[in-house]
Design a protein around this motif. Structure first.
Motif, PDB file in Angstrom:
ATOM      1  N   THR A   1      -7.035   2.986  -9.725  1.00  0.00           N
ATOM      2  CA  THR A   1      -8.390   3.096  -9.178  1.00  0.00           C
ATOM      3  C   THR A   1      -9.442   2.546 -10.136  1.00  0.00           C
ATOM      4  OG1 THR A   1      -7.702   5.063  -7.949  1.00  0.00           O
ATOM      5  CG2 THR A   1     -10.065   4.709  -8.169  1.00  0.00           C
TER       6      THR A   1
ATOM      7  N   TYR B   1       0.825  -1.206   0.000  1.00  0.00           N
ATOM      8  CA  TYR B   1       0.000   0.000   0.000  1.00  0.00           C
ATOM      9  C   TYR B   1       0.864   1.264   0.000  1.00  0.00           C
ATOM     10  CZ  TYR B   1      -3.905  -3.101   1.168  1.00  0.00           C
ATOM     11  OH  TYR B   1      -4.851  -4.095   1.150  1.00  0.00           O
TER      12      TYR B   1
ATOM     13  N   LEU C   1      -5.931   0.894   0.265  1.00  0.00           N
ATOM     14  CA  LEU C   1      -6.634   1.274  -0.961  1.00  0.00           C
ATOM     15  C   LEU C   1      -8.016   1.852  -0.684  1.00  0.00           C
ATOM     16  CD1 LEU C   1      -5.693  -1.641  -3.396  1.00  0.00           C
ATOM     17  CD2 LEU C   1      -4.555   0.561  -3.039  1.00  0.00           C
TER      18      LEU C   1
ATOM     19  N   ALA D   1      -1.536   5.788  -8.962  1.00  0.00           N
ATOM     20  CA  ALA D   1      -2.616   5.329  -8.083  1.00  0.00           C
ATOM     21  C   ALA D   1      -3.976   5.632  -8.701  1.00  0.00           C
ATOM     22  CB  ALA D   1      -2.495   5.997  -6.717  1.00  0.00           C
TER      23      ALA D   1
END
Length: 725
Positions: free
Chosen positions: A378, A362, A456, A374
């Motif tokens: 998503t 993470y 996340l 990131a």
């Protein structure tokens, strides 16, 4: 295509580390019941009686009986079961009650060919006898070239320790023995603190004491242990209420961050924290494969806390007993190991390794410099479903490290959105340490889902919300600014509304954080700031999006809570201090160090002058922050009162936890509140109390608040305080 390759690599990486962790777990589990693996550590309970009267133990109630002799012990230890022993720890009861204790150690050394060390645990009550016995033991060990170490039981400072041990003056003798062993005999010496319901609020005092005196030791939670006959002590063993449990979780986090440096023991403390929160034991146990217990009459057990006696090694071969009773070992593993909180230490387990791998993964994904990566990731994350008629607000910020002021801010923000959306609103709070924010929601009686911003979930809930809010507090030199930055950057790409709600700007000393704050504002749809000085700073950035001055969100919530709290004024002066830290100083560190001492002396003199002027009966120290991250104000009070108010009978330090309601209550009852934490100033002013505000921010947020509210006469600047020193 490069992004897809990255994602494939990420999935492959995740799969690989989980396979490695699973393999580690499988190997560990197989070894647990390997009866052919001989123990390398022996817990030798050499006596079944004791001269203390510990609240969490009943061994002192046992009738004295004949114990195993040195000769008998030597014969037992020559059994093949003990042929690979490396260490023997001698415990009791109180081992030094045995006059033949030196002979016991000689028998151990003679009987165990590959011995690498021996140790002892003592309560140090009869200090002269303890020291005489240990001197002889050390001489034997030195002559045989065998390392020897000692642990002294210390469960609190002064009366707190004596109350637990049931012996007046034991703290003094324990410290005397500790210092003599360490300083005169040069024996590696540590202390052991057992925390029960009786001393749960005293552990922080002991930690402060041992840090000051450079003493090393370990802390444990009292456990039901068969060899201590304490199964009926449920009132004091692991019977903590919610406040006590929460404070212990905070305490063990403090140990990990400020005291314990050895990773193995840090892992033990993390395991204890997990169990206090209702989870299972995380860390392994040496008794799974490396340890065994021998009692004072020759009784053999697989482990000290939960094992039944599997026979007597003076009558039957120890290795036969060890191998033939494996069902008992399997029973312990099945019934007791997951729930045993005792502080045994072992190599890393599958669950610990898995947690470590996840944290590393993470951290790589949520790296600020890789925010764009990131965001692309998503797309693979599922949207968290919600009621289409409900507005979901995702609040992020410094939550998970919140002060009482931050709690009030959160309360104010939540009340705002409840009114705006007529209660058709759902709250998700992103937290750096979710157990902290879970507690906050419970205190405030708010229903909200708390998620970790280190996972996340930061991406999932940004993607799945109608609005993401940076909820109050300062935008300052903190690495955690990456949380609102990544959240806002993702939200902007998805069309999710972004709001900075009730924040202040600064202090900002480092260019990288100044740039980051500007980047956050560039991604913000609605800017609401808490003070006019921050508005001016924001305006200098030159954004077209105008900022609104709304004051601090905490104020309305404080007023709301105060309306139902009725108290009478008492003859008390209350202080709400904090450690003055370098980020609020504009000079060099050497000058700061000198000024800090004068500053503290000036504050002490101010408090004494006001207390004398008002002729108060009590000077109380209360605290806006209880967590080690951000500095537990209770620790500063311990230091401050010891240094500047020694033997002042008026002084009271509140060691308990602080809430919005408790701070309101204390402030309303006090004749005068001397405030240093920013939100203590805001509380005192909002509650219309008499107060003085110590501006440790050097014209920063405290001065700005007082100026905005036309109460600058309440300010005591650095210069004014230094004149009092």
């Amino acid at each position: 295509m490069r992004i897809l390759n990255y994602l494939r690599l990420t999935k492959s990486y995740t799969s690989t580390i989980y396979k490695q962790a699973k393999s580690l777990y499988t190997l560990k589990n197989q070894n647990v019941v390997d009866i052919n693996h001989k123990p390398s550590v022996l817990n030798l309970n050499i006596i079944d009686s004791c001269n203390s009267k510990c609240t969490m133990c009943n061994i002192w109630k046992q009738d004295e009986a004949l114990e195993i002799s040195p000769e008998e012990l030597g014969n037992v230890l020559r059994d093949p079961l003990f042929s690979e022993l490396k260490h023997v720890g001698v415990t009791g009861g109180e081992p030094t009650l045995r006059e033949d204790l030196p002979e016991i150690y000689m028998s151990i050394i003679d009987a165990v060919p590959n011995l690498e060390g021996v140790s002892i645990i003592t309560n140090a009550i009869e200090s002269e006898d303890v020291l005489n016995r240990i001197k002889k033991i050390k001489a034997i060990c030195d002559e045989q070239n065998i390392p020897f170490s000692a642990m002294v039981s210390i469960d609190g400072v002064g009366k707190a320790h004596d109350n637990v041990r049931g012996v007046k003056g034991n703290f003094e003798t324990a410290i005397k023995v500790f210092k003599y062993l360490e300083n005169e005999l040069k024996i590696p010496t540590s202390f052991g603190c057992t925390i029960s319901k009786l001393n749960v609020w005293d552990a922080d005092d002991l930690l402060y004491y041992v840090k000051k005196h450079n003493m090393y030791g370990r802390f444990r939670i009292a456990e039901s242990i068969n060899r201590l006959y304490n199964q009926d002590r449920g009132k004091v063993i692991r019977n903590f209420d919610e406040d006590e449990t929460y404070n212990l979780i905070l305490f063990f986090e403090k140990l990990k961050r400020t005291y314990e440096t050895e990773n193995t023991y840090q892992r033990t403390y993390s395991s204890i924290q997990n169990m206090l929160q209702g989870g299972d034991r995380l860390i392994g146990c040496p008794y799974h494969k490396n340890g065994v217990v021998l009692g004072s009459k020759g009784q053999l057990s697989y482990c000290a806390p939960k094992s039944k006696e599997i026979g007597n090694a003076t009558e039957t071969s120890a290795i036969d007993l060890y191998k033939k009773n494996v069902k008992e070992k399997k029973r312990i593993l099945k019934e007791n190991c997951k729930s045993c909180i005792h502080d045994y230490h072992a190599p890393i387990t599958y669950r610990e390794q898995k947690n470590n791998f996840e944290e590393e993964f993470y951290a790589k994904i949520l790296k600020r410099s890789k925010a764009s990566r990131a965001i692309k990731l998503t797309k693979l994350l599922k949207t968290i479903p919600k009621n289409k008629n409900t507005y979901r607000v995702f609040i992020v910020g410094w939550y998970g490290t919140e002060t009482v002021g931050d709690k009030a801010i959160l309360g104010g923000i939540i009340e705002f959105y409840k009114k705006q959306y007529n209660n058709n609103v759902e709250f998700v709070i992103g937290s750096l340490y979710p157990f902290i924010t879970d507690r906050t929601c419970k205190e405030l009686n708010f229903k909200a889902k708390v998620v970790s911003t280190k996972t996340l979930d930061l991406l999932r809930y940004t993607k799945s919300s109608d609005e993401i809010v940076m909820g109050g507090g300062p935008l300052m030199d903190l690495e955690e600014l990456s949380v609102p930055y990544i959240g806002f950057k993702l939200a902007k790409s998805l069309g999710v509304k972004t709001t900075v709600f009730g924040c202040g700007i600064g202090p900002l000393k480092r260019e990288k954080f100044s740039k980051l704050v500007k980047n956050i504002f560039s991604l913000t749809d609605e800017v609401k700031l808490r003070d006019k000085k921050s508005i001016a700073v924001y305006n200098e950035y030159g954004f077209k999006n105008k900022a609104k001055y709304i004051g601090d969100p905490a104020k309305g919530f404080i007023e709301q809570q105060s309306s139902r709290i009725i108290v009478e004024t008492e003859n008390v002066l209350s202080c709400f201090l904090r450690d003055w830290t370098f980020e609020y100083y504009t000079g060099d560190k050497e000058t700061f160090k000198l000024e800090k001492e004068k500053f503290e002396q000036g504050i002490a003199n101010l408090i004494k002058e006001e207390a004398d002027r008002l002729n108060v009966e009590k000077i109380e120290f209360h605290h806006m922050h209880n967590f080690v991250i951000g500095n537990d104000d209770r620790d500063f009070s311990r230091y401050f009162t010891e240094k500047y108010f020694y033997n002042d009978h008026r002084v009271f330090i509140n060691k308990k936890l602080s809430t919005v309601d408790s701070i309101i209550t204390v402030m309303k009852k006090s004749k005068l509140n001397i405030c240093m934490r920013f939100h203590s100033v805001l509380f005192a002013h909002t509650l219309d109390t008499d107060f003085l505000a110590i501006d440790y921010t050097l014209g920063g947020k405290i001065h700005a608040y007082l100026e905005d509210n036309n109460v600058l006469e309440k300010e005591r600047s650095l210069e004014q305080i230094l004149k009092l020193s």
